[in-house]
Design a protein around this motif. Structure first.
Motif, short mmCIF file in Angstrom:
data_model
loop_
_atom_site.label_atom_id
_atom_site.label_comp_id
_atom_site.label_asym_id
_atom_site.label_seq_id
_atom_site.Cartn_x
_atom_site.Cartn_y
_atom_site.Cartn_z
N ARG A 140 0.82 -1.21 0.00
CA ARG A 140 0.00 0.00 0.00
C ARG A 140 0.86 1.26 0.00
NH1 ARG A 140 -3.91 -0.30 -2.27
NH2 ARG A 140 -4.70 1.62 -1.31
N GLU A 141 2.12 1.13 0.36
CA GLU A 141 3.01 2.28 0.42
C GLU A 141 4.15 2.09 -0.57
OE1 GLU A 141 2.26 4.89 2.13
OE2 GLU A 141 0.54 3.95 3.13
N ILE A 142 4.70 3.20 -1.04
CA ILE A 142 5.80 3.13 -2.00
C ILE A 142 7.00 2.39 -1.40
CG2 ILE A 142 7.52 4.51 -3.23
CD1 ILE A 142 4.78 4.41 -4.59
N THR A 143 7.23 2.60 -0.10
CA THR A 143 8.36 1.91 0.53
C THR A 143 8.18 0.39 0.47
OG1 THR A 143 7.25 2.22 2.65
CG2 THR A 143 9.02 3.78 2.10
N GLU A 144 6.93 -0.05 0.54
CA GLU A 144 6.66 -1.49 0.46
C GLU A 144 6.93 -2.02 -0.96
OE1 GLU A 144 3.17 -1.46 3.92
OE2 GLU A 144 2.61 -1.57 1.80
N PHE A 145 6.57 -1.21 -1.96
CA PHE A 145 6.87 -1.62 -3.35
C PHE A 145 8.39 -1.70 -3.55
CE2 PHE A 145 2.53 -0.11 -3.90
CZ PHE A 145 2.01 -1.00 -4.81
N MET A 146 9.09 -0.72 -2.98
CA MET A 146 10.55 -0.72 -3.12
C MET A 146 11.16 -1.92 -2.41
SD MET A 146 11.43 1.81 -5.04
CE MET A 146 13.15 2.11 -4.75
N ASN A 147 10.54 -2.29 -1.30
CA ASN A 147 11.04 -3.45 -0.55
C ASN A 147 10.90 -4.73 -1.39
OD1 ASN A 147 10.23 -5.91 1.29
ND2 ASN A 147 11.57 -4.58 2.52
N VAL A 148 9.73 -4.89 -2.02
CA VAL A 148 9.52 -6.08 -2.87
C VAL A 148 10.51 -6.06 -4.03
CG1 VAL A 148 7.90 -7.21 -4.45
CG2 VAL A 148 7.09 -6.33 -2.25
N GLU A 149 10.66 -4.89 -4.64
CA GLU A 149 11.59 -4.77 -5.76
C GLU A 149 13.01 -5.13 -5.33
OE1 GLU A 149 14.42 -2.98 -8.51
OE2 GLU A 149 14.13 -2.35 -6.45
N GLY A 150 13.41 -4.68 -4.15
CA GLY A 150 14.74 -4.97 -3.64
C GLY A 150 14.95 -6.45 -3.37
N ARG A 151 13.92 -7.10 -2.82
CA ARG A 151 14.02 -8.55 -2.54
C ARG A 151 14.10 -9.34 -3.84
NH1 ARG A 151 8.82 -8.92 0.41
NH2 ARG A 151 9.04 -11.17 0.09
N ILE A 152 13.31 -8.93 -4.83
CA ILE A 152 13.35 -9.62 -6.13
C ILE A 152 14.74 -9.49 -6.74
CG2 ILE A 152 12.54 -9.49 -8.53
CD1 ILE A 152 9.76 -8.79 -7.40
N ARG A 153 15.26 -8.29 -6.71
CA ARG A 153 16.56 -8.06 -7.33
C ARG A 153 17.67 -8.82 -6.59
NH1 ARG A 153 17.68 -5.17 -11.59
NH2 ARG A 153 15.60 -4.29 -11.71
N ALA A 154 17.60 -8.88 -5.27
CA ALA A 154 18.62 -9.62 -4.50
C ALA A 154 18.57 -11.11 -4.87
CB ALA A 154 18.39 -9.42 -3.01
N HIS A 155 17.34 -11.64 -5.00
CA HIS A 155 17.17 -13.05 -5.38
C HIS A 155 17.70 -13.29 -6.80
CE1 HIS A 155 15.27 -17.00 -5.47
NE2 HIS A 155 14.71 -16.68 -6.64
N TYR A 156 17.40 -12.37 -7.66
CA TYR A 156 17.85 -12.45 -9.06
C TYR A 156 19.38 -12.45 -9.14
CZ TYR A 156 18.46 -10.48 -13.84
OH TYR A 156 18.83 -10.21 -15.14
#
Length: 322
Positions: A140-156
């Motif tokens: 619901r918050e931009i910080t949460e979207f950034m968190n998901v994006e960061g986790r995806i990129r770390a996994h990648y």
């Protein structure tokens, strides 16, 4: 006439004589016809006369500046001629309305994630990007979207190491400074794609300072950061795999110190040559049913965003189908 990107790799001066620019350096002077110029990437110390600036501004040619280490420093962004007050209002409205903003922010994360999946799938690497991406539904918050994006990129990045040969593992992302060869390539390539996207935005009516996933205060032209996310896996990461696996870049193309690793002059030239070739490479576009270059794909993405902002068509991020 197809306009070209010019990559200036040495120190020099840009001067104007009538309607032609000349790049002067220690090797002499080289003409650069303004009619053939799309944008300039400067990797050396560049001076230019006011007359040269007037011509670049008149013809709408951006210059992107990079420091000695290949990191992006800034851009000469000519006065915009494709102005649209209506679109500017819509861009701001979609930023200020939280519900509208998070829809667009989520699309950028989604597009980037699917393109990362495509890259890994090409190499038959199983991954958990899809599972992490499901968490977007509860953001619901931009910080949460950034968190998901960061986790995806770390996994990648972890999975990327399965593709890379011994001696070229990423072993986690390090940026300033990059600590190994893959991190050096990633930083260099990401600076390039950011500049390329900025040039394409310049050629639309979008304002580059109003963004949705990244905060507008993060970098002056933050919309280029948003759109770059979608194209990094396509244009940068795949190019890195190609250059390393084909042994087109080797250890001799890097400069190392105790705390950092960077591309040297020779390495930068090799990377840029192949990157520019990729931008010009064409694919058959499914929807348009004609060939378009990778560079054009970026412009088309900006047009799709415009359609979303003005309410004519819902934005769907570009995802590779091959």
């Amino acid at each position: 006439m197809l306009k070209k990107n010019y990559y200036l790799m040495s120190d020099g001066i840009l001067k104007r004589k009538e309607n032609t620019l000349y790049f002067h350096n220690k090797d002499g002077k080289k003409p650069i016809p303004i009619s053939k110029m799309y944008s300039i990437y400067s990797y050396g110390s560049l001076s230019f006369s006011s007359q040269a600036v007037h011509l670049l501004a008149k013809e709408g040619v951006p210059i992107h500046f990079f420091n000695y280490y290949g990191f992006y420093d800034g851009s000469f962004y000519p006065r915009e001629t494709l102005l649209s007050g209506d679109l500017l209002i819509k861009q701001a409205e979609n930023y200020l309305d939280h519900e509208k903003r998070i829809i667009i922010a989520g699309k950028f994360v989604e597009g980037a994630a699917h393109n990362m999946q495509k890259v890994l799938s090409y190499y038959k690497i199983e991954n958990g990007i899809g599972e992490i991406l499901n968490d977007l539904d509860s953001c619901r918050e931009i910080t949460e979207f950034m968190n998901v994006e960061g986790r995806i990129r770390a996994h990648y990045y972890e999975k990327m190491d399965l593709i890379l040969p011994d001696g070229y593992k990423m072993e986690g992302r390090s940026r300033r400074p990059p600590e190994n060869m893959i991190n050096a390539l990633m930083s260099f390539g990401n600076s390039l794609i950011y500049s390329t996207v900025l040039t394409e935005i310049y050629n639309t009516q979008l304002n580059p300072t109003i963004s949705y996933l990244h905060e507008p205060s993060e970098r002056r032209y933050s919309l280029a950061l948003d759109l770059s996310e979608i194209f990094k896996p396509i244009l940068v990461d795949r190019l890195i795999f190609y250059l390393i696996n084909k042994k087109m870049l080797q250890e001799k193309d890097f400069e190392r110190d105790l705390n950092y690793c960077l591309l040297n002059d020779q390495g930068r030239k090799k990377f840029i040559k192949e990157y520019d070739e990729r931008l010009k490479k064409t694919i058959k576009h499914r929807k348009l049913n004609r060939k378009v270059s990778y560079r054009r794909l970026i412009r088309l993405e900006a047009y799709k965003l415009i359609k979303h902002l003005i309410g004519s068509e819902e934005y769907k991020p570009f995802v590779m189908w091959w």
